[in-house]
Design an enzyme around this catalytic site. Structure first.
Site, PDB file in Angstrom:
ATOM      1  N   GLU A 148      -0.587   4.689  -0.373  1.00  0.00           N
ATOM      2  CA  GLU A 148      -1.535   6.172  -0.337  1.00  0.00           C
ATOM      3  C   GLU A 148      -0.626   7.357  -0.210  1.00  0.00           C
ATOM      4  O   GLU A 148       0.208   7.442   0.628  1.00  0.00           O
ATOM      5  CB  GLU A 148      -2.792   6.080   0.684  1.00  0.00           C
ATOM      6  CG  GLU A 148      -3.875   4.975   0.136  1.00  0.00           C
ATOM      7  CD  GLU A 148      -4.740   4.881   0.918  1.00  0.00           C
ATOM      8  OE1 GLU A 148      -4.913   6.038   1.724  1.00  0.00           O
ATOM      9  OE2 GLU A 148      -5.573   4.018   0.673  1.00  0.00           O
ATOM     10  N   TYR A 154       0.835  -1.102  -0.023  1.00  0.00           N
ATOM     11  CA  TYR A 154       0.010  -0.064   0.044  1.00  0.00           C
ATOM     12  C   TYR A 154       0.895   1.320   0.117  1.00  0.00           C
ATOM     13  O   TYR A 154       1.780   1.435   0.858  1.00  0.00           O
ATOM     14  CB  TYR A 154      -1.018  -0.054   1.258  1.00  0.00           C
ATOM     15  CG  TYR A 154      -2.421  -0.243   0.870  1.00  0.00           C
ATOM     16  CD1 TYR A 154      -3.133   0.507   0.004  1.00  0.00           C
ATOM     17  CD2 TYR A 154      -3.175  -1.225   1.420  1.00  0.00           C
ATOM     18  CE1 TYR A 154      -4.480   0.412  -0.330  1.00  0.00           C
ATOM     19  CE2 TYR A 154      -4.305  -1.536   1.012  1.00  0.00           C
ATOM     20  CZ  TYR A 154      -5.164  -0.600   0.217  1.00  0.00           C
ATOM     21  OH  TYR A 154      -6.289  -0.876  -0.165  1.00  0.00           O
ATOM     22  N   ASP A 168      -7.749  13.699 -24.674  1.00  0.00           N
ATOM     23  CA  ASP A 168      -7.646  12.574 -24.417  1.00  0.00           C
ATOM     24  C   ASP A 168      -6.980  11.545 -25.327  1.00  0.00           C
ATOM     25  O   ASP A 168      -7.552  11.314 -26.649  1.00  0.00           O
ATOM     26  CB  ASP A 168      -9.123  11.999 -24.320  1.00  0.00           C
ATOM     27  CG  ASP A 168      -9.309  10.420 -23.635  1.00  0.00           C
ATOM     28  OD1 ASP A 168      -8.455   9.612 -23.886  1.00  0.00           O
ATOM     29  OD2 ASP A 168     -10.292  10.140 -23.173  1.00  0.00           O
ATOM     30  N   LYS A 211      -2.977   0.727 -24.713  1.00  0.00           N
ATOM     31  CA  LYS A 211      -3.323   0.755 -26.037  1.00  0.00           C
ATOM     32  C   LYS A 211      -2.084   0.699 -27.020  1.00  0.00           C
ATOM     33  O   LYS A 211      -1.115  -0.097 -27.067  1.00  0.00           O
ATOM     34  CB  LYS A 211      -4.312   1.634 -26.238  1.00  0.00           C
ATOM     35  CG  LYS A 211      -5.597   1.311 -25.610  1.00  0.00           C
ATOM     36  CD  LYS A 211      -6.754   2.315 -25.965  1.00  0.00           C
ATOM     37  CE  LYS A 211      -8.024   2.089 -25.027  1.00  0.00           C
ATOM     38  NZ  LYS A 211      -8.145   3.022 -23.944  1.00  0.00           N
ATOM     39  N   THR A 260      -4.577   6.195 -21.461  1.00  0.00           N
ATOM     40  CA  THR A 260      -4.379   4.868 -20.981  1.00  0.00           C
ATOM     41  C   THR A 260      -2.860   4.506 -21.218  1.00  0.00           C
ATOM     42  O   THR A 260      -2.278   5.228 -21.965  1.00  0.00           O
ATOM     43  CB  THR A 260      -5.592   3.826 -21.413  1.00  0.00           C
ATOM     44  OG1 THR A 260      -5.372   3.801 -22.903  1.00  0.00           O
ATOM     45  CG2 THR A 260      -6.864   4.117 -20.838  1.00  0.00           C
ATOM     46  N   ARG A 318      -2.290  -2.687 -18.279  1.00  0.00           N
ATOM     47  CA  ARG A 318      -3.539  -1.683 -18.173  1.00  0.00           C
ATOM     48  C   ARG A 318      -3.594  -0.685 -17.035  1.00  0.00           C
ATOM     49  O   ARG A 318      -2.987  -0.984 -15.908  1.00  0.00           O
ATOM     50  CB  ARG A 318      -4.870  -2.474 -17.650  1.00  0.00           C
ATOM     51  CG  ARG A 318      -4.888  -3.765 -18.854  1.00  0.00           C
ATOM     52  CD  ARG A 318      -6.350  -4.465 -18.615  1.00  0.00           C
ATOM     53  NE  ARG A 318      -7.370  -3.564 -19.211  1.00  0.00           N
ATOM     54  CZ  ARG A 318      -7.603  -3.858 -20.525  1.00  0.00           C
ATOM     55  NH1 ARG A 318      -6.820  -4.802 -21.191  1.00  0.00           N
ATOM     56  NH2 ARG A 318      -8.505  -2.929 -21.096  1.00  0.00           N
TER      57      ARG A 318
HETATM   58  N1  DSN Z   1     -12.555   0.615 -24.349  1.00  0.00           N
HETATM   59  C1  DSN Z   1     -11.657   1.404 -25.100  1.00  0.00           C
HETATM   60  C2  DSN Z   1     -11.836   1.301 -26.175  1.00  0.00           C
HETATM   61  O1  DSN Z   1     -11.923   0.139 -26.902  1.00  0.00           O
HETATM   62  O2  DSN Z   1     -11.522   2.060 -27.117  1.00  0.00           O
HETATM   63  C3  DSN Z   1     -12.217   2.965 -24.766  1.00  0.00           C
HETATM   64  O3  DSN Z   1     -12.256   3.152 -23.198  1.00  0.00           O
END
Ligand code: DSN
Length: 414
Positions: A55, A53, A199, A228, A225, A234
């Site tokens: 925090e 942990y 974003d 990707k 994120t 993730r």
């Molecule tokens: N779930 C993501 C996507 O597949 O684009 C977006 O949050």
């Protein structure tokens, strides 16, 4: 207490994981938001750091024993700052949606007007869509894409922004096949006094690799994120100008989250190190080359692509002219070993759970080493599978051919 490994302790889960690994080995993964992480990223995310942990932030924690966690998080922060060229980075958001919620918490009060791209046009749920908390706690206004071009019309965005005066203006989304004009959005945000939030969840790897213009210098806040095109675990990150650093940090913790997931932070740090290499730059550019090549091959086979093509990693196919619903096509493709997701297209007359489109992309295929030459084959398999969506033997034969190609291009991390 005895401490057996996963196979001995829980053979059911071990089997499912092993089968998923085999599935990822054997099929062509074209979902544009997915990828294969490297062995190093995978290893970092499965470490004892999950036991801790933490925090707070490095140097200011609410738990003892941070001698080794602090340097892990500092490395992740420093690497994010250097890679993207930003003043400040917060690497603690659990994923993209919590990162975006932290942006609202930092800058908005319930009921404030916020503006983003409509979900069916390619935006994200958290940019103010009705079924998301962001569409009910705030007053969302939306822009779309022009029907004729499938592209954002910045004159229309400006007109709506001038009328509605949003507190936040979102640029970016989840089904945008074209370059996002961050400079254009910034001039609108400046004119109406909005905070521009980019974003870049889908395109972070392209931005890092120089294959998409960067929002840095245009957007005050950048949300992403890490799993990707960036090819990390993730997770999520927020980056911003120095003047917003305190508000962003306070919104993530203690505003919205508790302890950061330290094993994920370590894996993000590894991914950011990988993304700073020349090899990654070449990878990012190859994603775009592959997407363009695949788009050309699909167009040649009579597929209707939203906006007529692709400038990035993503292609949105409108199947209306093929007379096959998106879900039927996506399910047939899956049986043929080609993984996609069904998706709404702009002004879709069909429902979101049974829409007209299929969304595909090249990040995962490119991680396997596929190049332009292979895109011809991929397009021809897709065409064949969609035409023969009810013919199990044709789909099975294609799946076999796909498997053969996949075995010639082993995926990282497996
Ligand atoms: N779930 C993501 C996507 O597949 O684009 C977006 O949050």
């Amino acid at each position: 207490m005895s401490d057996p490994g996963l196979r001995e302790r829980d053979p059911e889960i071990a089997d499912l994981v092993a089968k998923e690994e085999q599935r990822q080995r054997d099929c062509l993964r074209l979902i544009p938001s997915e990828n294969y992480v490297s062995r190093a990223v995978l290893e970092a995310s499965g470490t004892v750091l999950t036991n801790k942990y933490s925090e707070g932030y490095p140097g200011k924690r609410y738990y003892e024993g941070q001698q080794l966690i602090d340097p892990v998080e500092r490395l992740a922060i420093d690497r994010a700052r250097a890679l993207f060229g930003v003043d400040h980075a917060n690497v603690q958001p659990y994923s993209g949606s919590p990162a975006n919620l932290a942006v609202y918490l930092a800058f908005c009060k319930p009921g404030d007007t916020i503006m983003g791209m409509a979900l069916p046009a390619g935006g994200h749920l958290t940019h103010g869509w009705g079924v998301s908390i962001t569409g009910s706690f705030f007053r969302p206004v939306r822009y779309g894409v022009k029907k004729a071009t499938g592209r954002v019309d910045l004159d229309e965005v400006r007109e709506i922004a001038r009328k509605e005066r949003p507190k936040i203006l979102w640029a970016g989304g989840t089904a945008i096949p074209r370059t996002v004009d961050f400079a254009g959005f910034a001039s609108i945000a400046k004119e109406v006094g909005a905070i521009l939030v980019a974003d870049i969840a889908h395109i972070a790897g392209l931005v890092a690799g120089g294959a998409h213009p960067s929002p840095v210098g245009h957007a005050e806040v950048i949300s992403t994120t890490t799993h990707k095109t960036l090819r990390g675990p993730r997770g999520g990150m927020l980056m911003c100008n120095a003047n917003h650093a305190a508000a962003i940090d306070k919104a993530v913790f203690p505003g919205l989250q508790g302890g950061p997931h330290n094993h994920t932070t370590a894996a993000i740090a590894v991914a950011l190190k990988e993304a700073a290499t020349d090899e990654f730059k070449a990878y990012a550019h190859q994603i775009v080359k592959n997407s363009r090549a695949l788009a050309e091959e699909l167009l040649a086979r009579g597929f209707d692509l939203v906006s007529g093509g692709s400038d990035n990693h993503l292609i949105l196919i409108d199947l209306t002219n093929k007379d096959v619903p998106g879900k039927t096509a996506a399910r047939a493709l899956d049986r043929a070993g080609i993984e996609t997701n069904y998706n709404t297209v702009p002004d879709d007359p069909r429902k979101p759970f049974d829409p007209s489109g299929v969304r595909i992309g090249t990040p995962a295929m490119t991680s396997r080493g596929l190049r332009e030459a292979e895109m011809k084959k991929v397009a021809s398999w897709m065409d064949e599978a969609i035409r023969n969506h009810a013919d199990e033997s044709a789909l099975g034969r294609i799946a076999g051919e796909v498997r053969e190609l996949c075995h010639a291009f082993p995926a990282p991390g497996l």
